[in-house]
Design a protein around this motif. Structure first.
Motif, PDB file in Angstrom:
ATOM      1  N   TYR A 141       0.847  -1.188   0.000  1.00 29.95           N
ATOM      2  CA  TYR A 141       0.000   0.000   0.000  1.00 29.95           C
ATOM      3  C   TYR A 141       0.884   1.239   0.000  1.00 29.95           C
ATOM      4  CZ  TYR A 141      -4.107  -2.845   0.858  1.00 29.95           C
ATOM      5  OH  TYR A 141      -5.113  -3.760   0.735  1.00 29.95           O
ATOM      6  N   GLU A 142       0.511   2.190  -0.830  1.00 28.47           N
ATOM      7  CA  GLU A 142       1.265   3.443  -0.913  1.00 28.47           C
ATOM      8  C   GLU A 142       0.589   4.565  -0.146  1.00 28.47           C
ATOM      9  OE1 GLU A 142       2.088   4.229  -5.028  1.00 28.47           O
ATOM     10  OE2 GLU A 142       3.128   2.315  -5.288  1.00 28.47           O
ATOM     11  N   ASN A 143      -0.543   4.274   0.461  1.00 23.66           N
ATOM     12  CA  ASN A 143      -1.250   5.286   1.242  1.00 23.66           C
ATOM     13  C   ASN A 143      -0.357   5.756   2.380  1.00 23.66           C
ATOM     14  OD1 ASN A 143      -3.059   3.088   0.221  1.00 23.66           O
ATOM     15  ND2 ASN A 143      -4.630   4.596   0.697  1.00 23.66           N
ATOM     16  N   PRO A 144      -0.281   7.052   2.605  1.00 25.31           N
ATOM     17  CA  PRO A 144       0.459   7.504   3.775  1.00 25.31           C
ATOM     18  C   PRO A 144      -0.256   7.086   5.055  1.00 25.31           C
ATOM     19  CG  PRO A 144      -0.637   9.351   2.715  1.00 25.31           C
ATOM     20  CD  PRO A 144      -0.855   8.152   1.833  1.00 25.31           C
ATOM     21  N   VAL A 145       0.504   6.766   6.075  1.00 24.03           N
ATOM     22  CA  VAL A 145      -0.055   6.494   7.395  1.00 24.03           C
ATOM     23  C   VAL A 145       0.145   7.761   8.214  1.00 24.03           C
ATOM     24  CG1 VAL A 145       0.083   5.109   9.500  1.00 24.03           C
ATOM     25  CG2 VAL A 145       0.411   4.018   7.261  1.00 24.03           C
ATOM     26  N   ILE A 146      -0.950   8.355   8.637  1.00 23.74           N
ATOM     27  CA  ILE A 146      -0.884   9.553   9.474  1.00 23.74           C
ATOM     28  C   ILE A 146      -1.171   9.108  10.895  1.00 23.74           C
ATOM     29  CG2 ILE A 146      -1.796  11.846   9.922  1.00 23.74           C
ATOM     30  CD1 ILE A 146      -2.508  12.047   6.980  1.00 23.74           C
ATOM     31  N   TRP A 147      -0.166   9.298  11.755  1.00 23.56           N
ATOM     32  CA  TRP A 147      -0.219   8.786  13.122  1.00 23.56           C
ATOM     33  C   TRP A 147      -0.542   9.885  14.112  1.00 23.56           C
ATOM     34  CZ3 TRP A 147       4.438   8.767  16.681  1.00 23.56           C
ATOM     35  CH2 TRP A 147       4.165   8.104  17.880  1.00 23.56           C
ATOM     36  N   PHE A 148      -1.447   9.551  15.023  1.00 23.70           N
ATOM     37  CA  PHE A 148      -1.790  10.445  16.122  1.00 23.70           C
ATOM     38  C   PHE A 148      -1.648   9.681  17.425  1.00 23.70           C
ATOM     39  CE2 PHE A 148      -4.078  12.013  12.439  1.00 23.70           C
ATOM     40  CZ  PHE A 148      -3.667  13.346  12.428  1.00 23.70           C
ATOM     41  N   GLU A 149      -0.924  10.279  18.363  1.00 28.52           N
ATOM     42  CA  GLU A 149      -0.715   9.655  19.677  1.00 28.52           C
ATOM     43  C   GLU A 149      -1.892   9.862  20.608  1.00 28.52           C
ATOM     44  OE1 GLU A 149       3.540   9.657  21.303  1.00 28.52           O
ATOM     45  OE2 GLU A 149       3.384  11.542  20.182  1.00 28.52           O
ATOM     46  N   ASN A 150      -2.801  10.742  20.225  1.00 24.33           N
ATOM     47  CA  ASN A 150      -3.973  10.976  21.067  1.00 24.33           C
ATOM     48  C   ASN A 150      -5.173  11.307  20.196  1.00 24.33           C
ATOM     49  OD1 ASN A 150      -4.320  13.991  20.839  1.00 24.33           O
ATOM     50  ND2 ASN A 150      -2.203  13.904  21.586  1.00 24.33           N
ATOM     51  N   THR A 151      -6.329  11.162  20.769  1.00 23.60           N
ATOM     52  CA  THR A 151      -7.561  11.343  20.013  1.00 23.60           C
ATOM     53  C   THR A 151      -7.846  12.814  19.711  1.00 23.60           C
ATOM     54  OG1 THR A 151      -8.873  11.379  22.047  1.00 23.60           O
ATOM     55  CG2 THR A 151      -8.574   9.240  20.957  1.00 23.60           C
ATOM     56  N   ALA A 152      -7.388  13.729  20.561  1.00 22.01           N
ATOM     57  CA  ALA A 152      -7.653  15.155  20.335  1.00 22.01           C
ATOM     58  C   ALA A 152      -7.019  15.618  19.023  1.00 22.01           C
ATOM     59  CB  ALA A 152      -7.142  15.987  21.508  1.00 22.01           C
ATOM     60  N   GLU A 153      -5.780  15.244  18.787  1.00 17.46           N
ATOM     61  CA  GLU A 153      -5.102  15.637  17.545  1.00 17.46           C
ATOM     62  C   GLU A 153      -5.732  14.951  16.341  1.00 17.46           C
ATOM     63  OE1 GLU A 153      -0.953  14.839  18.148  1.00 17.46           O
ATOM     64  OE2 GLU A 153      -0.742  16.449  19.620  1.00 17.46           O
ATOM     65  N   ALA A 154      -6.114  13.696  16.499  1.00 18.03           N
ATOM     66  CA  ALA A 154      -6.766  12.976  15.402  1.00 18.03           C
ATOM     67  C   ALA A 154      -8.103  13.638  15.051  1.00 18.03           C
ATOM     68  CB  ALA A 154      -6.975  11.513  15.782  1.00 18.03           C
ATOM     69  N   TYR A 155      -8.864  13.987  16.062  1.00 14.65           N
ATOM     70  CA  TYR A 155     -10.161  14.626  15.846  1.00 14.65           C
ATOM     71  C   TYR A 155      -9.990  15.964  15.130  1.00 14.65           C
ATOM     72  CZ  TYR A 155     -14.869  16.325  16.788  1.00 14.65           C
ATOM     73  OH  TYR A 155     -16.152  16.813  16.657  1.00 14.65           O
ATOM     74  N   GLU A 156      -9.007  16.733  15.553  1.00 15.83           N
ATOM     75  CA  GLU A 156      -8.737  18.029  14.924  1.00 15.83           C
ATOM     76  C   GLU A 156      -8.384  17.835  13.447  1.00 15.83           C
ATOM     77  OE1 GLU A 156      -8.388  21.869  13.971  1.00 15.83           O
ATOM     78  OE2 GLU A 156      -9.213  21.117  15.851  1.00 15.83           O
ATOM     79  N   TYR A 157      -7.535  16.867  13.157  1.00 15.44           N
ATOM     80  CA  TYR A 157      -7.163  16.585  11.769  1.00 15.44           C
ATOM     81  C   TYR A 157      -8.391  16.185  10.954  1.00 15.44           C
ATOM     82  CZ  TYR A 157      -5.505  14.033   7.705  1.00 15.44           C
ATOM     83  OH  TYR A 157      -5.330  13.575   6.422  1.00 15.44           O
ATOM     84  N   LEU A 158      -9.168  15.234  11.461  1.00 11.40           N
ATOM     85  CA  LEU A 158     -10.336  14.753  10.732  1.00 11.40           C
ATOM     86  C   LEU A 158     -11.353  15.866  10.491  1.00 11.40           C
ATOM     87  CD1 LEU A 158     -10.768  11.372  12.610  1.00 11.40           C
ATOM     88  CD2 LEU A 158     -10.011  11.652  10.230  1.00 11.40           C
ATOM     89  N   SER A 159     -11.472  16.767  11.455  1.00 17.15           N
ATOM     90  CA  SER A 159     -12.428  17.868  11.352  1.00 17.15           C
ATOM     91  C   SER A 159     -11.988  18.942  10.366  1.00 17.15           C
ATOM     92  CB  SER A 159     -12.638  18.520  12.721  1.00 17.15           C
ATOM     93  OG  SER A 159     -13.171  17.599  13.630  1.00 17.15           O
ATOM     94  N   SER A 160     -10.684  19.038  10.132  1.00 18.88           N
ATOM     95  CA  SER A 160     -10.186  20.146   9.319  1.00 18.88           C
ATOM     96  C   SER A 160      -9.674  19.749   7.936  1.00 18.88           C
ATOM     97  CB  SER A 160      -9.076  20.882  10.075  1.00 18.88           C
ATOM     98  OG  SER A 160      -7.975  20.007  10.289  1.00 18.88           O
ATOM     99  N   THR A 161      -9.348  18.477   7.723  1.00 16.50           N
ATOM    100  CA  THR A 161      -8.790  18.107   6.425  1.00 16.50           C
ATOM    101  C   THR A 161      -9.884  18.008   5.365  1.00 16.50           C
ATOM    102  OG1 THR A 161      -7.385  16.574   5.191  1.00 16.50           O
ATOM    103  CG2 THR A 161      -8.871  15.593   6.813  1.00 16.50           C
ATOM    104  N   PRO A 162      -9.633  18.595   4.203  1.00 18.86           N
ATOM    105  CA  PRO A 162     -10.576  18.420   3.097  1.00 18.86           C
ATOM    106  C   PRO A 162     -10.312  17.113   2.342  1.00 18.86           C
ATOM    107  CG  PRO A 162      -8.828  19.918   2.441  1.00 18.86           C
ATOM    108  CD  PRO A 162      -8.577  19.563   3.893  1.00 18.86           C
ATOM    109  N   ASP A 163      -9.173  16.479   2.632  1.00 21.95           N
ATOM    110  CA  ASP A 163      -8.774  15.270   1.921  1.00 21.95           C
ATOM    111  C   ASP A 163      -9.590  14.068   2.371  1.00 21.95           C
ATOM    112  OD1 ASP A 163      -6.765  16.773   0.698  1.00 21.95           O
ATOM    113  OD2 ASP A 163      -5.330  16.294   2.288  1.00 21.95           O
ATOM    114  N   PRO A 164      -9.944  13.177   1.431  1.00 20.03           N
ATOM    115  CA  PRO A 164     -10.616  11.941   1.823  1.00 20.03           C
ATOM    116  C   PRO A 164      -9.650  11.041   2.584  1.00 20.03           C
ATOM    117  CG  PRO A 164     -10.140  11.936  -0.530  1.00 20.03           C
ATOM    118  CD  PRO A 164      -9.734  13.269  -0.002  1.00 20.03           C
TER     119      PRO A 164
END
Length: 141
Positions: free
Chosen positions: A29-52
């Motif tokens: 798989y060539e998909n990048p793996v975006i790692w978050f050590e906590n849910t707050a940062e993951a939630y912020e990313y998911l809420s703000s990224t326009p990317d699928p």
């Protein structure tokens, strides 16, 4: 057939993150793996990224906010819910109570226990990613 978009890994153990990334690459798989050590940062990313996003793999036992509460916040957010991002729990610990709560109160698509060795982990991750590569869902891209 590969789906584009990053794989979001919500995992507080850096060693598990490294193994996960190695396996994703080993599987081709060539998909990048975006790692978050906590849910707050993951939630912020998911809420703000326009990317699928291809898929979210989240641990249950996380500092500050557990995976169940994290998924509930995603489900309660209309914007994120409409994104229909596949979400699976990928955890060292699996209890019947957590499984019951995940499937009866949340919109998850899988609950998996991490394997005990590299080969078991690789087979598990291969199954998860292969399934979502071919599955039709609203977040297809």
């Amino acid at each position: 057939m590969y789906r584009s978009g990053p794989i979001v890994l919500v995992e507080d153990d850096a060693d598990d993150k490294e193994i996960f990334e190695d396996i994703v690459r080993d599987l081709g798989y060539e998909n990048p793996v975006i790692w978050f050590e906590n849910t707050a940062e993951a939630y912020e990313y998911l809420s703000s990224t326009p990317d699928p996003v291809f898929i979210i793999c989240s641990d249950i036992n996380m500092p500050f906010e557990n995976g169940l509460d994290f998924k509930k916040r995603i489900d309660d957010n209309d914007y994120l819910r409409k994104k229909s991002i596949p979400f699976v729990f990928y955890s060292t610990t699996v209890t019947q109570q957590a499984v019951n709560e995940a499937y009866t109160k949340l919109t998850i698509q899988g609950f998996f226990k991490k394997g005990d060795n590299y080969n078991e982990l690789k087979e598990l991750i291969a199954v998860i990613l292969r399934y979502w590569t071919y599955c039709y869902h609203p977040n297809m891209h």
